[in-house]
Enzyme design. Structure first.
Site, short mmCIF file in Angstrom:
data_model
loop_
_atom_site.label_atom_id
_atom_site.label_comp_id
_atom_site.label_asym_id
_atom_site.label_seq_id
_atom_site.Cartn_x
_atom_site.Cartn_y
_atom_site.Cartn_z
N ALA A 253 47.97 98.38 61.29
CA ALA A 253 46.89 98.52 62.27
C ALA A 253 47.44 99.16 63.53
CB ALA A 253 46.28 97.17 62.60
N ASP A 254 46.65 100.02 64.12
CA ASP A 254 46.98 100.56 65.43
C ASP A 254 46.29 99.80 66.55
OD1 ASP A 254 48.50 103.46 65.35
OD2 ASP A 254 47.51 102.95 63.49
#
Length: 364
Positions: A253-254
């Site tokens: 995930a960013d």
């Protein structure tokens, strides 16, 4: 031994140029903030945790040899340069969180009359270096928590592969390993932990167009580790989940919003949709620094858009018809409703319980 994407000692920083992989392993010297901004923006280093580490260490390298006249000038330098680094790739929240933490520290040190400017500088350098060590420790914890969650869930569902003593097949997307972090990895750290437990039968990785992080980087790491692995095209995921008894999907995930909506590499959303259709658990592996409680949902996440050339060319070779228009978002947002669990260094949480759980952890 996992790959080393970041080489750091006080006053010296080098990063493995990921644009050249897998054909060439070359380290790039980062001499300061301007170099740090460029290697992040050009994606010579990528992955939300690695972006934050390299950004902060680039500032540490820059200020290490400098003699500041007073604490005010040092504080201003720290705040201005960190805010500049955040602009290199705005979707990844880790850099913003790290910058805010270090700016807060700089302000506290500035107000502390018991320390002078030299002590303030060294305390700041210590803090940035501690982030590097913490990232590796957090990744190992993510790996352990994720492997346990997957094995427990698939054991209940009976989705382990017959004849392999509880071993599982998993699918991952983009690159979330040692090349995307300070070391070990997030989603790929989960894969690595499954392998260490002797529970990984096979890992599938997507090519991850248009930048091919899966084909160039994840495949590179999997071959390096000698894991049983297969590369698949992005368009093969539905067929893969239907045919190959994949036990779980695990991605990185960013940025994770407070409701669990997750921004990750483009293509993640469609994998989650397909996983839901095939009743395959879909996990997001991310450190707490990737969770942005200030954002209520995915609609509030800024999505970076990349140049057309990344779609129309492979290296110097054009593969798309000249004159065609392109839309090239670097990320998409997977709704929380498609996510089975969010794996962190402090446990695995359902999206619905994420905000309350993380708030309690941060307060404790």
């Amino acid at each position: 031994m996992s790959l080393q994407s970041i080489k750091y000692s006080r006053g010296s920083l080098e990063i493995l140029d990921q644009l050249l992989l897998p054909g060439q392993s070359k380290y790039v010297v980062v001499r300061g903030v301007e170099d740090g901004w460029k290697v992040i923006n050009k994606m010579q280093v990528r992955g939300a945790p690695a972006i934050a580490i390299v950004g902060c260490l680039s500032l540490a390298v820059e200020i290490n040899p400098e003699d500041f006249e007073n604490k005010k000038s040092l504080r201003q330098e720290i705040e201005g340069k960190l805010n500049y680094l955040v602009s290199a790739r705005p979707t990844a929240v880790n850099m913003k969180i790290a910058a805010d933490e270090l700016i807060t520290l700089a302000n506290e040190l500035y107000k502390d009359e018991a320390i002078d400017v030299t002590q303030m500088k060294h305390r700041f350098l210590d803090a940035t270096e501690a982030m590097l060590k913490k990232d590796i420790a957090d990744n190992r914890a993510i790996g352990a928590n994720g492997a346990q969650a997957i094995l427990q869930r698939v054991a209940k569902a009976g989705k382990t592969t017959a004849g392999t003593t509880g071993s599982v097949r998993v699918l991952t997307h983009c690159n979330t390993g040692s090349l995307a972090t300070a070391g070990y990895g997030t989603a790929l750290g989960v894969v690595r932990q499954l392998a260490e437990l002797g529970k990984l039968e096979h890992v599938y990785c997507t090519e991850t167009r248009p930048y091919n992080q899966g084909a160039r980087l994840t495949a590179y790491e999997l071959v390096h580790e000698k894991f049983p692995a297969t590369l698949v095209l992005d368009s093969m995921v539905a067929a893969l989940l239907r045919a190959k008894n994949v036990a779980a999907v695990v991605v990185g995930a960013d940025r994770v919003a407070s409701n669990g909506d997750t921004a990750n590499k483009i293509g993640t959303y469609q994998i989650a949709v397909v996983a839901k259709h095939h009743d395959v658990p879909f996990y997001v592996a991310a450190p707490l620094t990737s969770i942005d409680l200030a954002i209520p949902g995915g609609d509030h996440i800024i999505i970076e858009e990349r140049p057309d050339r990344e779609m129309t060319h492979v290296g110097e070779h054009r593969i798309a018809a000249p004159g065609i228009n392109c839309w090239n978002p670097a990320f998409d947002v997977t709704p929380a409703s498609l996510i089975t669990g969010i794996i962190t260094e402090r446990g695995v949480f359902k999206p619905a319980e994420l905000k309350e759980a993380i708030t309690k952890l941060l307060e404790s």
